[in-house]
Structures are given as C-alpha cells and as structure tokens.
Design an enzyme around this catalytic site. Structure first.
Site, PDB file in Angstrom:
ATOM      1  N   GLU A 120       0.824  -1.210   0.000  1.00  0.00           N
ATOM      2  CA  GLU A 120       0.000   0.000   0.000  1.00  0.00           C
ATOM      3  C   GLU A 120       0.858   1.259   0.000  1.00  0.00           C
ATOM      4  O   GLU A 120       0.501   2.273  -0.579  1.00  0.00           O
ATOM      5  CB  GLU A 120      -0.911   0.016   1.236  1.00  0.00           C
ATOM      6  CG  GLU A 120      -2.157  -0.805   1.087  1.00  0.00           C
ATOM      7  CD  GLU A 120      -3.115  -0.207   0.086  1.00  0.00           C
ATOM      8  OE1 GLU A 120      -2.891  -0.416  -1.118  1.00  0.00           O
ATOM      9  OE2 GLU A 120      -4.067   0.460   0.481  1.00  0.00           O
ATOM     10  N   THR A 168      -5.404   7.773  -4.264  1.00  0.00           N
ATOM     11  CA  THR A 168      -5.344   7.732  -2.800  1.00  0.00           C
ATOM     12  C   THR A 168      -4.391   8.807  -2.287  1.00  0.00           C
ATOM     13  O   THR A 168      -4.675   9.472  -1.284  1.00  0.00           O
ATOM     14  CB  THR A 168      -4.890   6.333  -2.334  1.00  0.00           C
ATOM     15  OG1 THR A 168      -5.804   5.382  -2.871  1.00  0.00           O
ATOM     16  CG2 THR A 168      -4.884   6.223  -0.824  1.00  0.00           C
TER      17      THR A 168
HETATM   18  N1  HSE Z   1      -7.926   4.510   4.738  1.00  0.00           N
HETATM   19  C1  HSE Z   1      -7.432   4.801   3.440  1.00  0.00           C
HETATM   20  C2  HSE Z   1      -7.845   6.203   3.072  1.00  0.00           C
HETATM   21  C3  HSE Z   1      -8.032   3.816   2.483  1.00  0.00           C
HETATM   22  O1  HSE Z   1      -9.021   6.525   3.253  1.00  0.00           O
HETATM   23  O2  HSE Z   1      -7.010   6.979   2.619  1.00  0.00           O
HETATM   24  C4  HSE Z   1      -7.630   4.018   1.074  1.00  0.00           C
HETATM   25  O3  HSE Z   1      -6.560   3.201   0.738  1.00  0.00           O
END
Ligand code: HSE
Length: 291
Positions: A120, A168
């Site tokens: 990630e 993201t």
């Molecule tokens: N928790 C993360 C966000 C999830 O909201 O940025 C997305 O990968």
C-alpha cells in the site's frame, strides 16, 4: 502454481478513518503465482493499462521482497485502480497469501497483513492496512494500533463506482490535520455505533454509524455529484452512505431487499451529474481464498 481470489474492500466506512474495513463479496482480483528466479508481473483486466508491471512500482513488488519469494505473477484485475474499492490492496493481499503458500512460509493470515500493507505504501505513500486486513481476513475488521479485530458480519451493501479517478495520494492530501472536539466526539460516537451494528448484524445501526464529520466532508468535494448520489441512495432506502476508501466510489449500507433500487438510484443520480457509473450489489463477504 497457486491461484488466489482476493476481494475488493471498503475502508473507513465513514467514521473509522484508517481503522475500519469490510471485505466485499464481489468484485475481486484473481492472482496466480509461480516460482521463478526473477520476479515478473503481468496485469490484465479492469484498468490494467494504468497499472505498472515493473516490480519496483507495482504494489505487489514490496510483498515479494518482504517474503523473499520471487515469482511469475499474473494479476487479473476485477477491481479498477483508483476506485476506492481497495484495488491495490486486493492484489497485494492475493500475492501475500499466494506466496506464503507457494514457498511454504507458514505465516498466519494475521502475520500476512503488515506484509501486504507494505504494498500500500508504494501506491499511497503510507503503509495503512485497513484495506488489506479485510481482503485477507474477511468480514468487518478493525485495525488499530497494531492490533486486528475481526467481526464476521454480513451486511448488504451497494458500492457505486463513477468513471472518474481519485488517487489515494491526492485524497490523503486533503485530510485535515486538526479537528474540533465536537467533531471528534461525534465521530467516535458514530464509530462505536457502527461497531455495535456489525456485532449485531444490524444494517440500521451500521448505516447510522457511518456518519463522519472529519474526513468525509472534504473528500466528498473531490467526487462530482456526491451530494446528489448520497441523497438518492437515502431516498431509495439506504441506512448509511459514505465515501468508499479514498473515493471516488460511494458505499451505501442497506437491507438486502433494497439493493436493486439503491443501485439504480445511485447510477441515475451520477448520470444527472454527467458522470457514468456502475453499481455493485454486494454484501460483506469472506477474505482471500486459495482456489
Ligand atoms: N484509509 C485509506 C484512506 C483507504 O481513506 O485513505 C484508502 O486506501
């Protein structure tokens, strides 16, 4: 060769920023891994043209390194990238589960979570595990302070995915660095309500618990038509609506008989805002499965 199906996920669920996540029954990525001297990655399926096949730039490269398990990796994407449905996390989760099996590493599913989480970081700049957690373990997951708690809930959901991309990285840049005590108390209350709802398998409590006043309002501004889609989903019977992950997907919780109507209301509302979309009528489902 080992083949693994790892599900899409929705993280945050509004009130649980970087903590809550759920596995979706569908869509999913299907990944095959085969031992090799050097790692190669081949990507097909939804949005594959946007996904780098260079192991240093692909989310699964970090997983290969962490497990010291070079392989030919074939990723068939069921989940488009930059969707808010845990696309990169599903690939990382599938590869972690597959390589653990292929190389007989003997790690537990819980031990694979931080390893998949490394992937990630390649995509979002930070190793948060709220998507890989449910993709590996299934159900509703709470990832907090290094601990993982799972609840095998089965709440009906609609995930509506517009044809716009929100990365993201960008969606994390707009997250406020401060919040008022009022907003924090409100959001903690909703997170507690949501957790109780998951334990009771109660779509009304889960929906009520999805409301968040800290992160969701700023992220909603990145999604064309968000307010219209949210209202349409509520009118069609949703018990709660929020941004899915970092967006642009929008997630609605509901009772199972209402999914079809909510799905078409959300797609119609996006269309009114000039945005094409598709909706998945799904529910909270299982984690990664070796096929
Ligand atoms: N928790 C993360 C966000 C999830 O909201 O940025 C997305 O990968």
């Amino acid at each position: 060769m080992i083949t693994v199906r790892a599900p899409a996920t929705s993280a945050n669920l509004g009130s649980g920023f970087d903590v809550f996540g759920v596995a979706l029954d569908h869509p999913a990525d299907v990944v095959s891994v085969e031992k090799a001297d050097e790692t190669t990655i081949e990507v097909t399926g939804a949005g594959s043209q946007f996904i780098p096949e260079d192991p240093k730039r692909n989310t699964v490269g970090a997983v290969v390194e962490a497990l010291d398990a070079p392989a030919h990796i074939k990723i068939d994407k069921g989940i488009r990238p930059a969707s808010g449905l845990g696309s990169s996390a599903a690939s990382a989760a599938a590869v972690a589960v597959g390589l653990n099996e292929l190389y007989d590493r003997g790690l537990t599913r819980e031990e694979l979570v931080p390893i998949a989480g490394e992937g990630e970081a390649v995509v979002s700049g930070e190793a948060h595990v709220d998507n890989v957690c449910p993709s590996i373990l299934g159900g509703f997951t709470i990832a907090a302070n290094g601990d993982i708690t799972t609840v095998p809930a089965s709440i009906p959901l609609v995930a509506c995915l517009p044809e716009i991309a929100v990365s993201t990285r960008d969606a994390r840049r707009v997250v406020p660095s401060e919040a008022s005590m009022d907003d924090v108390v409100h959001t903690v209350g909703r997170a507690a309500t949501l957790t109780a709802g998951m334990c009771r398998n109660d779509p009304d409590l889960v929906g009520k618990g999805m409301h968040d006043r800290v992160v969701t309002p700023v992220r909603a501004e990145l999604i064309t038509g968000y307010e219209m889609v949210r209202e349409a989903a509520f009118e069609a019977g949703a018990t709660g609506v929020t941004v899915s992950g970092a967006g642009p997907g929008i997630l609605a919780a509901c009772h199972s008989g209402d999914r079809r109507e909510i799905a078409s209301a959300m797609v119609d509302a996006f269309a009114d805002a000039g945005v094409d979309s598709r909706a998945y009528q799904t529910r909270i489902g299982d984690g990664a499965e070796v096929l």
